[in-house]
Design an enzyme around this catalytic site. Structure first.
Site, PDB file in Angstrom:
ATOM      1  N   ASN A 120      33.011  41.973  42.054  1.00  0.00           N
ATOM      2  CA  ASN A 120      34.923  42.068  42.259  1.00  0.00           C
ATOM      3  C   ASN A 120      35.380  43.133  41.481  1.00  0.00           C
ATOM      4  O   ASN A 120      35.672  42.810  39.645  1.00  0.00           O
ATOM      5  CB  ASN A 120      34.732  40.608  42.209  1.00  0.00           C
ATOM      6  CG  ASN A 120      34.298  39.795  43.294  1.00  0.00           C
ATOM      7  OD1 ASN A 120      34.458  39.741  44.655  1.00  0.00           O
ATOM      8  ND2 ASN A 120      32.438  39.546  42.989  1.00  0.00           N
ATOM      9  N   GLY A 179      38.282  36.281  40.722  1.00  0.00           N
ATOM     10  CA  GLY A 179      39.175  34.269  40.213  1.00  0.00           C
ATOM     11  C   GLY A 179      38.775  34.060  39.231  1.00  0.00           C
ATOM     12  O   GLY A 179      38.265  34.310  37.802  1.00  0.00           O
ATOM     13  N   ARG A 197      33.664  41.726  37.570  1.00  0.00           N
ATOM     14  CA  ARG A 197      32.180  40.870  38.064  1.00  0.00           C
ATOM     15  C   ARG A 197      31.124  41.003  38.736  1.00  0.00           C
ATOM     16  O   ARG A 197      31.808  41.208  39.835  1.00  0.00           O
ATOM     17  CB  ARG A 197      33.138  39.316  38.114  1.00  0.00           C
ATOM     18  CG  ARG A 197      32.210  38.374  37.536  1.00  0.00           C
ATOM     19  CD  ARG A 197      32.523  37.615  38.127  1.00  0.00           C
ATOM     20  NE  ARG A 197      31.817  36.892  39.195  1.00  0.00           N
ATOM     21  CZ  ARG A 197      32.243  36.293  39.860  1.00  0.00           C
ATOM     22  NH1 ARG A 197      33.454  36.035  40.268  1.00  0.00           N
ATOM     23  NH2 ARG A 197      31.955  36.439  41.623  1.00  0.00           N
ATOM     24  N   GLU A 245      26.949  42.998  44.419  1.00  0.00           N
ATOM     25  CA  GLU A 245      27.745  43.004  45.131  1.00  0.00           C
ATOM     26  C   GLU A 245      29.173  43.296  43.614  1.00  0.00           C
ATOM     27  O   GLU A 245      29.157  42.203  42.633  1.00  0.00           O
ATOM     28  CB  GLU A 245      28.805  42.809  45.920  1.00  0.00           C
ATOM     29  CG  GLU A 245      29.579  40.674  45.729  1.00  0.00           C
ATOM     30  CD  GLU A 245      30.466  40.037  46.854  1.00  0.00           C
ATOM     31  OE1 GLU A 245      31.538  39.607  46.923  1.00  0.00           O
ATOM     32  OE2 GLU A 245      29.306  39.373  47.430  1.00  0.00           O
ATOM     33  N   ASP A 269      27.872  40.893  40.690  1.00  0.00           N
ATOM     34  CA  ASP A 269      26.431  39.177  41.040  1.00  0.00           C
ATOM     35  C   ASP A 269      25.508  40.230  41.610  1.00  0.00           C
ATOM     36  O   ASP A 269      25.084  41.147  41.914  1.00  0.00           O
ATOM     37  CB  ASP A 269      26.847  38.722  42.545  1.00  0.00           C
ATOM     38  CG  ASP A 269      28.391  37.964  42.676  1.00  0.00           C
ATOM     39  OD1 ASP A 269      28.870  37.486  40.938  1.00  0.00           O
ATOM     40  OD2 ASP A 269      29.452  37.553  43.261  1.00  0.00           O
ATOM     41  N   SER A 274      34.700  35.596  48.335  1.00  0.00           N
ATOM     42  CA  SER A 274      34.383  33.858  48.563  1.00  0.00           C
ATOM     43  C   SER A 274      33.397  32.974  49.352  1.00  0.00           C
ATOM     44  O   SER A 274      33.168  32.236  50.037  1.00  0.00           O
ATOM     45  CB  SER A 274      36.213  33.488  48.638  1.00  0.00           C
ATOM     46  OG  SER A 274      36.520  33.550  47.230  1.00  0.00           O
ATOM     47  N   TYR A 282      34.449  27.055  44.234  1.00  0.00           N
ATOM     48  CA  TYR A 282      35.827  26.204  44.374  1.00  0.00           C
ATOM     49  C   TYR A 282      36.241  25.203  43.912  1.00  0.00           C
ATOM     50  O   TYR A 282      36.927  24.715  43.036  1.00  0.00           O
ATOM     51  CB  TYR A 282      37.160  27.083  44.549  1.00  0.00           C
ATOM     52  CG  TYR A 282      36.648  28.752  44.527  1.00  0.00           C
ATOM     53  CD1 TYR A 282      37.353  29.483  43.692  1.00  0.00           C
ATOM     54  CD2 TYR A 282      36.968  29.307  46.507  1.00  0.00           C
ATOM     55  CE1 TYR A 282      37.311  30.480  43.716  1.00  0.00           C
ATOM     56  CE2 TYR A 282      36.209  30.683  45.951  1.00  0.00           C
ATOM     57  CZ  TYR A 282      37.061  31.644  45.159  1.00  0.00           C
ATOM     58  OH  TYR A 282      36.879  32.627  45.197  1.00  0.00           O
ATOM     59  N   GLU A 323      41.635  33.788  51.053  1.00  0.00           N
ATOM     60  CA  GLU A 323      41.483  33.705  49.914  1.00  0.00           C
ATOM     61  C   GLU A 323      42.407  33.484  49.447  1.00  0.00           C
ATOM     62  O   GLU A 323      42.265  33.048  48.024  1.00  0.00           O
ATOM     63  CB  GLU A 323      40.704  34.285  49.083  1.00  0.00           C
ATOM     64  CG  GLU A 323      39.164  34.870  49.635  1.00  0.00           C
ATOM     65  CD  GLU A 323      39.103  36.239  49.041  1.00  0.00           C
ATOM     66  OE1 GLU A 323      38.128  35.624  47.470  1.00  0.00           O
ATOM     67  OE2 GLU A 323      38.209  37.529  49.559  1.00  0.00           O
TER      68      GLU A 323
END
Length: 317
Positions: free
Chosen positions: A282, A286, A265, A280, A267, A156, A226, A22
């Site tokens: 993070n 990002g 964050r 998951e 999901d 990602s 992205y 990443e």
């Protein structure tokens, strides 16, 4: 050392880039964060851990705080966090153990289950595991078809495949093993993809829920994440009040059980029956112009520089 409220008092090392898959995303995140911090008045030094000379700066120069804009292995997994703790430099985001657990989808799933959160059925496979037809059949019976195959410790959506025929499980594992030594085969949850940012160290605040709609891709993959126009972010997500609260509570529970600090964050999938499934978390989400956390923060009146400042405030608290 508590944050004084005056950015000019602080020298900040922004860590970005690194050596994970990443890297390009991290370079973008770091550039955005560095620019925002400079705009506020912080003294900013950009540091790429892929460079030994840059790492030497962390040892030899004086920094009040490190702002982590790293993603994936070597940056989001506790490695750099341990290095910074050895140097005595406070840093944004979660600590060593929390980072190491959260980046590993299998380990974090165990924590979610302990907290009573709903998770999809899954099987973990190692690169050196030799699977025969019976093993593949057992995976199919456990996870069902379609299923998802993804690297255990990459982010990602790198190396991720949605498998819609059992004959494709092994090829999908081979794709995952190109970027990781371990892969997870997981039950496919059909529904609406949601994500929730959570801010805080000891008390937690959930940001508005975002619904993610990939525009041209089968799922929220690297391109959808992205590329400009790769996805649409609906924020706040068009959910009823009870569902919104349920999703936010799940994200807060994940942040707490993993021991996250600063920001995370999570999901989540919302299926047709209205059940929430955690995917998951993070610990260094990002922070690019197309990223989710800045979108959610804007809805509650926090512009991007203020988000960055808040993370430094939490790091120094």
């Amino acid at each position: 050392m508590a944050y004084s409220g005056n950015p000019k008092d602080y020298s900040v090392a922004v860590l970005y880039g690194g050596t994970s898959g990443e890297r390009e995303v991290s370079l973008n995140s770091g550039a955005c964060c560095g620019e925002a911090l400079k705009e506020l008045g912080f003294s900013v030094t950009m540091i790429d851990p892929a460079s030994r000379d840059d790492l030497r700066k962390l040892v030899e120069e004086e920094f009040d705080v490190a702002f982590l804009a790293l993603h994936g292995k070597g940056g989001e997994d506790g490695t750099l966090q341990g290095f910074l703790e050895t140097l005595g430099i406070p840093y944004t985001g979660s600590g060593i153990l929390s980072s190491a657990i959260a980046v590993n989808k299998a380990k974090s799933k165990e924590c979610y289950e302990d907290a009573g959160l709903r998770v999809a059925a899954s099987v973990v496979i190692g690169r050196n595991d030799v699977l025969d037809s019976e093993d593949l059949k057992e995976i199919e019976e456990t996870c069902g078809i379609p299923c998802v195959v993804k690297p255990t410790t990459e982010g990602s959506s790198l190396g991720m495949t949605i498998v819609r025929d059992a004959s494709q499980i092994q090829p999908a594992l081979d794709v995952a093993f190109q970027v990781d030594d371990e892969a997870m085969v997981e039950q496919f949850i059909e529904g609406i993809e949601l994500t929730v940012g959570v801010v805080g160290n000891d008390s937690y605040e959930a940001l508005p829920v975002i619904q993610i709609v990939p525009n041209d891709d089968e799922f929220y993959n690297y391109h959808a994440k992205y590329a400009a126009g790769g996805s649409t972010h609906l924020c706040p997500a068009p959910l009823d009040e009870d569902t919104t609260q349920k999703v936010q509570d799940m994200a807060i529970a994940a942040h707490a059980v993993l021991g996250c600090r600063g920001i995370s964050r999570t999901d989540i999938m919302l299926d047709k029956e209205g059940d929430c499934w955690i995917l998951e978390t993070n610990t260094l989400p990002g922070m690019t112009k197309t990223s989710l956390i800045p979108d959610a923060a804007r809805v509650v009146g926090m512009d991007f520089p203020r988000v960055c400042e808040r993370l430094i405030e939490l790091a120094l608290s």
